[in-house]
Design a protein around this motif. Sequence first.
Motif, PDB file in Angstrom:
ATOM      1  N   GLU A 183      49.198 184.925  46.537  1.00  0.00           N
ATOM      2  CA  GLU A 183      50.294 184.340  45.767  1.00  0.00           C
ATOM      3  C   GLU A 183      50.213 182.822  45.831  1.00  0.00           C
ATOM      4  O   GLU A 183      49.773 182.280  46.844  1.00  0.00           O
ATOM      5  N   LYS A 184      50.647 182.169  44.752  1.00  0.00           N
ATOM      6  CA  LYS A 184      50.626 180.703  44.755  1.00  0.00           C
ATOM      7  C   LYS A 184      51.834 180.179  45.526  1.00  0.00           C
ATOM      8  O   LYS A 184      52.928 180.059  44.963  1.00  0.00           O
ATOM      9  N   LYS A 185      51.626 179.921  46.791  1.00  0.00           N
ATOM     10  CA  LYS A 185      52.709 179.456  47.643  1.00  0.00           C
ATOM     11  C   LYS A 185      52.243 178.224  48.399  1.00  0.00           C
ATOM     12  O   LYS A 185      51.085 178.166  48.839  1.00  0.00           O
ATOM     13  N   ALA A 186      53.154 177.271  48.560  1.00  0.00           N
ATOM     14  CA  ALA A 186      52.802 176.064  49.320  1.00  0.00           C
ATOM     15  C   ALA A 186      53.782 175.879  50.473  1.00  0.00           C
ATOM     16  O   ALA A 186      54.990 175.865  50.269  1.00  0.00           O
ATOM     17  N   TYR A 187      53.228 175.793  51.660  1.00  0.00           N
ATOM     18  CA  TYR A 187      54.028 175.506  52.858  1.00  0.00           C
ATOM     19  C   TYR A 187      53.743 174.058  53.254  1.00  0.00           C
ATOM     20  O   TYR A 187      52.656 173.762  53.764  1.00  0.00           O
ATOM     21  N   PHE A 188      54.680 173.174  52.979  1.00  0.00           N
ATOM     22  CA  PHE A 188      54.495 171.787  53.417  1.00  0.00           C
ATOM     23  C   PHE A 188      54.835 171.697  54.901  1.00  0.00           C
ATOM     24  O   PHE A 188      55.885 172.184  55.331  1.00  0.00           O
ATOM     25  N   THR A 189      53.947 171.115  55.682  1.00  0.00           N
ATOM     26  CA  THR A 189      54.234 170.926  57.109  1.00  0.00           C
ATOM     27  C   THR A 189      54.035 169.466  57.485  1.00  0.00           C
ATOM     28  O   THR A 189      53.089 168.824  57.026  1.00  0.00           O
ATOM     29  N   LEU A 235      48.844 177.849  50.358  1.00  0.00           N
ATOM     30  CA  LEU A 235      48.475 176.587  51.001  1.00  0.00           C
ATOM     31  C   LEU A 235      49.382 176.298  52.187  1.00  0.00           C
ATOM     32  O   LEU A 235      50.603 176.382  52.083  1.00  0.00           O
ATOM     33  N   VAL A 236      48.785 175.968  53.317  1.00  0.00           N
ATOM     34  CA  VAL A 236      49.543 175.394  54.433  1.00  0.00           C
ATOM     35  C   VAL A 236      49.077 173.942  54.504  1.00  0.00           C
ATOM     36  O   VAL A 236      47.938 173.653  54.867  1.00  0.00           O
ATOM     37  N   ILE A 237      49.967 173.067  54.057  1.00  0.00           N
ATOM     38  CA  ILE A 237      49.575 171.669  53.842  1.00  0.00           C
ATOM     39  C   ILE A 237      49.974 170.805  55.037  1.00  0.00           C
ATOM     40  O   ILE A 237      51.133 170.783  55.444  1.00  0.00           O
ATOM     41  N   LEU A 238      49.013 170.091  55.572  1.00  0.00           N
ATOM     42  CA  LEU A 238      49.296 169.193  56.708  1.00  0.00           C
ATOM     43  C   LEU A 238      49.538 167.759  56.225  1.00  0.00           C
ATOM     44  O   LEU A 238      48.731 167.190  55.495  1.00  0.00           O
ATOM     45  N   MET A 239      50.678 167.223  56.631  1.00  0.00           N
ATOM     46  CA  MET A 239      50.974 165.808  56.440  1.00  0.00           C
ATOM     47  C   MET A 239      51.616 165.301  57.727  1.00  0.00           C
ATOM     48  O   MET A 239      51.983 166.098  58.595  1.00  0.00           O
ATOM     49  N   HIS A 240      51.740 164.011  57.875  1.00  0.00           N
ATOM     50  CA  HIS A 240      52.375 163.441  59.069  1.00  0.00           C
ATOM     51  C   HIS A 240      53.584 162.606  58.664  1.00  0.00           C
ATOM     52  O   HIS A 240      53.532 161.894  57.661  1.00  0.00           O
ATOM     53  N   ASP A 241      54.660 162.730  59.455  1.00  0.00           N
ATOM     54  CA  ASP A 241      55.831 161.877  59.192  1.00  0.00           C
ATOM     55  C   ASP A 241      55.952 160.831  60.298  1.00  0.00           C
ATOM     56  O   ASP A 241      56.965 160.719  60.963  1.00  0.00           O
ATOM     57  N   THR A 242      54.843 160.087  60.473  1.00  0.00           N
ATOM     58  CA  THR A 242      54.843 159.008  61.472  1.00  0.00           C
ATOM     59  C   THR A 242      54.363 157.723  60.815  1.00  0.00           C
ATOM     60  O   THR A 242      53.874 157.739  59.681  1.00  0.00           O
ATOM     61  N   ASN A 265      50.571 156.476  54.712  1.00  0.00           N
ATOM     62  CA  ASN A 265      51.946 156.903  54.469  1.00  0.00           C
ATOM     63  C   ASN A 265      52.072 158.015  53.416  1.00  0.00           C
ATOM     64  O   ASN A 265      52.124 157.758  52.214  1.00  0.00           O
ATOM     65  N   SER A 266      52.163 159.242  53.894  1.00  0.00           N
ATOM     66  CA  SER A 266      52.265 160.395  52.985  1.00  0.00           C
ATOM     67  C   SER A 266      53.591 160.426  52.224  1.00  0.00           C
ATOM     68  O   SER A 266      53.678 161.028  51.161  1.00  0.00           O
ATOM     69  N   LEU A 285      44.879 169.519  53.398  1.00  0.00           N
ATOM     70  CA  LEU A 285      45.425 168.254  53.921  1.00  0.00           C
ATOM     71  C   LEU A 285      45.036 167.097  53.020  1.00  0.00           C
ATOM     72  O   LEU A 285      44.101 167.210  52.228  1.00  0.00           O
ATOM     73  N   ASN A 286      45.779 166.002  53.135  1.00  0.00           N
ATOM     74  CA  ASN A 286      45.424 164.809  52.351  1.00  0.00           C
ATOM     75  C   ASN A 286      44.720 163.778  53.226  1.00  0.00           C
ATOM     76  O   ASN A 286      44.429 162.690  52.780  1.00  0.00           O
ATOM     77  N   ASN A 287      44.459 164.149  54.452  1.00  0.00           N
ATOM     78  CA  ASN A 287      43.760 163.279  55.407  1.00  0.00           C
ATOM     79  C   ASN A 287      44.518 162.003  55.739  1.00  0.00           C
ATOM     80  O   ASN A 287      43.908 160.973  56.000  1.00  0.00           O
ATOM     81  N   ASP A 288      45.836 162.070  55.751  1.00  0.00           N
ATOM     82  CA  ASP A 288      46.614 160.857  56.033  1.00  0.00           C
ATOM     83  C   ASP A 288      46.360 160.294  57.431  1.00  0.00           C
ATOM     84  O   ASP A 288      46.506 159.095  57.665  1.00  0.00           O
ATOM     85  N   SER A 289      45.909 161.162  58.356  1.00  0.00           N
ATOM     86  CA  SER A 289      45.678 160.664  59.722  1.00  0.00           C
ATOM     87  C   SER A 289      44.464 159.748  59.805  1.00  0.00           C
ATOM     88  O   SER A 289      44.254 159.091  60.821  1.00  0.00           O
ATOM     89  N   MET A 290      43.662 159.678  58.738  1.00  0.00           N
ATOM     90  CA  MET A 290      42.500 158.787  58.716  1.00  0.00           C
ATOM     91  C   MET A 290      42.905 157.315  58.580  1.00  0.00           C
ATOM     92  O   MET A 290      42.083 156.432  58.714  1.00  0.00           O
ATOM     93  N   LYS A 291      44.131 157.063  58.282  1.00  0.00           N
ATOM     94  CA  LYS A 291      44.717 155.710  58.256  1.00  0.00           C
ATOM     95  C   LYS A 291      44.113 154.747  57.236  1.00  0.00           C
ATOM     96  O   LYS A 291      44.440 153.584  57.221  1.00  0.00           O
TER      97      LYS A 291
END
Length: 264
Positions: free
Chosen positions: A63-69, A225-232, A237-238, A198-204
Amino acid sequence: MKIFILTKKSIFFISFIVLTILIIFTLYLVFKTDNVFAVELTYNSIVSSNLNEKITKLTSGKEKKAYFTFDDGPNATITPKVLDILKEENVKATFFVIGKNVEEHPEIVKRAYEEGHYIANHSYDHHNNSLYKNEESFIKQIKMTDEAIGKAIEKKDYCSYVFRFPNGYMSSQNKEKKKKARELLEEMNYSYIDWNCLNNDSMKKYTSTQLLENLKKCAKNKDTLVILMHDTKDVSNSSLVLKDSIRYFKEKGYKFENFYDLVE
Ligand SMILES: [Zn+2]
């Protein structure tokens, strides 16, 4: 005759009042259920074995589902921005919080919880040396983090049931130690989950445009999709591309869920 007319008027008036009250009450219920969770998670909840199975199979779903984390928060600057956007777009996400950050900003965790986001466990200090020092320290970090969350959201005995290893279970660091920790999690009735997008935001090093492109590329040909982002603050900056990221998946027909949808 006059009395009859008055009565008719009165009936109309009373009906109008009753209808108005009914409408207001219905609206109140609709608004209220938005903030009520099907499952109040505590150590006594019977969700774990079922949850474990669902989480293991999650990314193979068709199923087309997105889990933003969002990992590593809460952060005083970024997390509220993320929450604002999620609210505007009506998306429920999951926050893998660090226990000591929860203790610093309990009000942000409370807000996230009250707005329907799942609050999950990402260790107490995110330092592999202390996390994997021995069995006791691993268990202690899990418990301290859930305790901090429980205190923040005013829920006694809160249990998050879902853990994410710092740097992910799939990373090559501390392979053997993580294998042991995985067994401990199982004994404690916790599941763990990595990500498949992931969008690779941790690569800075990425601009907003690049972050969005990274995400689109990573999501290609994937259904769940289980999508990885960071809120730090110490990463790319995601939050600046979150709205566009959500809208991209909306256009592609994805549904947005969080882990509450798995424990129900
Ligand atoms: Zn992390």
